[in-house]
Design a protein around this motif. Sequence first.
Motif, short mmCIF file in Angstrom:
data_model
loop_
_atom_site.label_atom_id
_atom_site.label_comp_id
_atom_site.label_asym_id
_atom_site.label_seq_id
_atom_site.Cartn_x
_atom_site.Cartn_y
_atom_site.Cartn_z
N VAL A 1 1.21 -1.16 -0.04
CA VAL A 1 0.07 0.02 0.03
C VAL A 1 0.87 1.55 0.03
CG1 VAL A 1 -1.93 0.89 1.42
CG2 VAL A 1 -2.21 -0.88 0.75
N THR B 1 2.19 2.66 -3.54
CA THR B 1 0.89 2.49 -4.55
C THR B 1 1.01 4.05 -4.83
OG1 THR B 1 -0.47 0.17 -3.68
CG2 THR B 1 -1.65 1.52 -4.79
N GLN C 1 -4.17 4.81 -2.67
CA GLN C 1 -3.80 4.66 -1.65
C GLN C 1 -4.86 4.38 -0.87
OE1 GLN C 1 -1.08 5.72 1.04
NE2 GLN C 1 0.04 5.50 -0.46
#
Length: 309
Positions: free
Chosen positions: A103, A106, A110
């Motif tokens: 995450v 990302t 997010q």
Amino acid sequence: MRGASRARQPLGTQNRTLWFWVFVGPFALGLVLFTYVPLAWSVYLSFFDAHNTVSPTEFVGLDNYTSMLRNDAFTDSLVTFAVFSAFIVPTTFVLSLALALMVNRTRRAQAFFRSVFFLPAACSYVVAALIWKLSIFNGVRFGLANTVLGWFGAEQVAWLSTTQPPWYWLVIVTVRLWLQAGFYMILFLAGLQRISPTLYEAAAVDGARPGWQVLRHITLPQLRATSVAVTLLLVINAFQAFDEFYNLLSDSRGYPPYARPPLVYLYYTALGQGQNLGLGSAGAVLLALIIAVVTVGQARWFGLGRKED
């Protein structure tokens, strides 16, 4: 003017104190009434013969504690905890860290992925256990797990009643993993976002390869405090496991003799047929002491609170 302002200062201080107790007082009162008073009364009951009563009169001293320590069922429940923690602590740690790393890398959506992975933490343990029991790991052919096995020609598995091999551990661990991985992912994500990007830039200049090398020498050392906190919380929560065990394994016939963690055993001791509240209270005190010793031992071993060189 100065005299008026000085006259208003004590009144302002009193108002702040009054509003502090207005907001904090109800929570403090609830904490005392529903947490500290029951805890103190449980310690009191542990020194008495309290069968079917919460106001005993026969003092037995440490007899309840010695009986509990000599009870094979209680020691077996501690073994059950050890097996459960051996499964759930490392798997949750690794999965939540992996989710946090993904995450954090990302760049788009997010917040969406963070919310999706955290959402199971808001689900009730009872509801999740019933979903796992009735829909996914149902022992009949209509369960999702057995349906998937049937696609590959495998035989159906009675997940919660098969002890050789103990498939019930798969059910218990996966439901707890689904429920709590997102919460610890948030903790790791907060730790990752505190790491200065200049460390990674300096590592790249020094020729460090992205991936395992950077993770091992930069990310994990910087996450040391978060990792210690996550490990401590995981072990404490493993000691307190009750809902998933009770709702997964119990049925109309009662609870099976296997996979009884400490809280399930104490529940049946204090509220079962015997209703021995004194013995159950002694076991609860022993369990609290074990949790405290394990937590302090882990904190000392990890060096929690120690000044870094």
